[in-house]
Design an enzyme around this catalytic site. Sequence first.
Site, short mmCIF file in Angstrom:
data_model
loop_
_atom_site.label_atom_id
_atom_site.label_comp_id
_atom_site.label_asym_id
_atom_site.label_seq_id
_atom_site.Cartn_x
_atom_site.Cartn_y
_atom_site.Cartn_z
CG ASP A 11 -1.06 27.85 -21.62
OD1 ASP A 11 -1.69 26.90 -21.25
OD2 ASP A 11 0.20 27.72 -21.94
CG HIS A 12 -3.18 28.68 -25.48
ND1 HIS A 12 -1.98 29.67 -24.99
CD2 HIS A 12 -2.86 27.88 -26.51
CE1 HIS A 12 -1.22 28.97 -25.62
NE2 HIS A 12 -1.21 28.23 -26.49
CB CYS A 68 0.71 25.63 -19.50
SG CYS A 68 2.32 24.38 -19.16
N GLY A 69 -0.18 23.39 -21.56
CA GLY A 69 -0.57 22.17 -21.98
C GLY A 69 0.22 21.00 -21.50
CB ILE A 72 7.16 21.50 -18.73
CG1 ILE A 72 6.88 19.69 -18.84
CG2 ILE A 72 8.51 21.83 -18.71
CD1 ILE A 72 7.40 18.98 -19.88
NE ARG A 112 -2.58 21.94 -26.10
CZ ARG A 112 -1.96 23.11 -26.41
NH1 ARG A 112 -0.64 23.03 -26.34
NH2 ARG A 112 -2.50 24.10 -26.85
CG HIS A 136 9.95 15.62 4.62
ND1 HIS A 136 10.85 15.00 3.74
CD2 HIS A 136 9.18 14.65 5.15
CE1 HIS A 136 10.39 13.81 3.59
NE2 HIS A 136 9.50 13.63 4.91
NE ARG A 139 15.81 16.36 3.51
CZ ARG A 139 15.21 15.03 3.64
NH1 ARG A 139 14.07 14.56 3.47
NH2 ARG A 139 16.20 14.21 4.38
#
Length: 147
Positions: A11-12, A68-69, A72, A112, A136, A139
């Site tokens: 994104d931005h 993204c920033g 998250i 960011r 693994h 899982r």
Amino acid sequence: MSDDTIAIACDHGGLDLKELLKKDLEARGLSVLDLGTNGTESVDYPDFANAMAETVKSGKAARGVLICGTGIGISIAANRHPEIRAALVHDAFTARMSREHNDANVLVLGGRTTGPGVAQDCLATFLDTEFEGGRHARRVEKMSRPV
């Protein structure tokens, strides 16, 4: 699936980091599928996470990178898709573990929150690390099923 194609999207808040990492991917001789965004105007990160999910699911790219920033929101959006194992990482260790133990197919970074050098180290580690399998694998298979 094209093992030498890596999709990248942001994104931005991740545009500058996306452009830097694209150069690193190209320097490795990988084909880069840029899913956007390509400007600084505000956009919605779920749109780019969904585009990434479709690209990886369809086999147009072996793996992906999302930014993204903070990383998250875009990781939450990407992980809504059962085929995607998007790992928000903060250093080379978490990038390595995301591949070795979780067979992550999408690397997620915060534009960011992660410095350029650290992001480049994360990308290199993510690309160079193989899935360990073994205990693994069971899982990962459970995570890959629709709930």
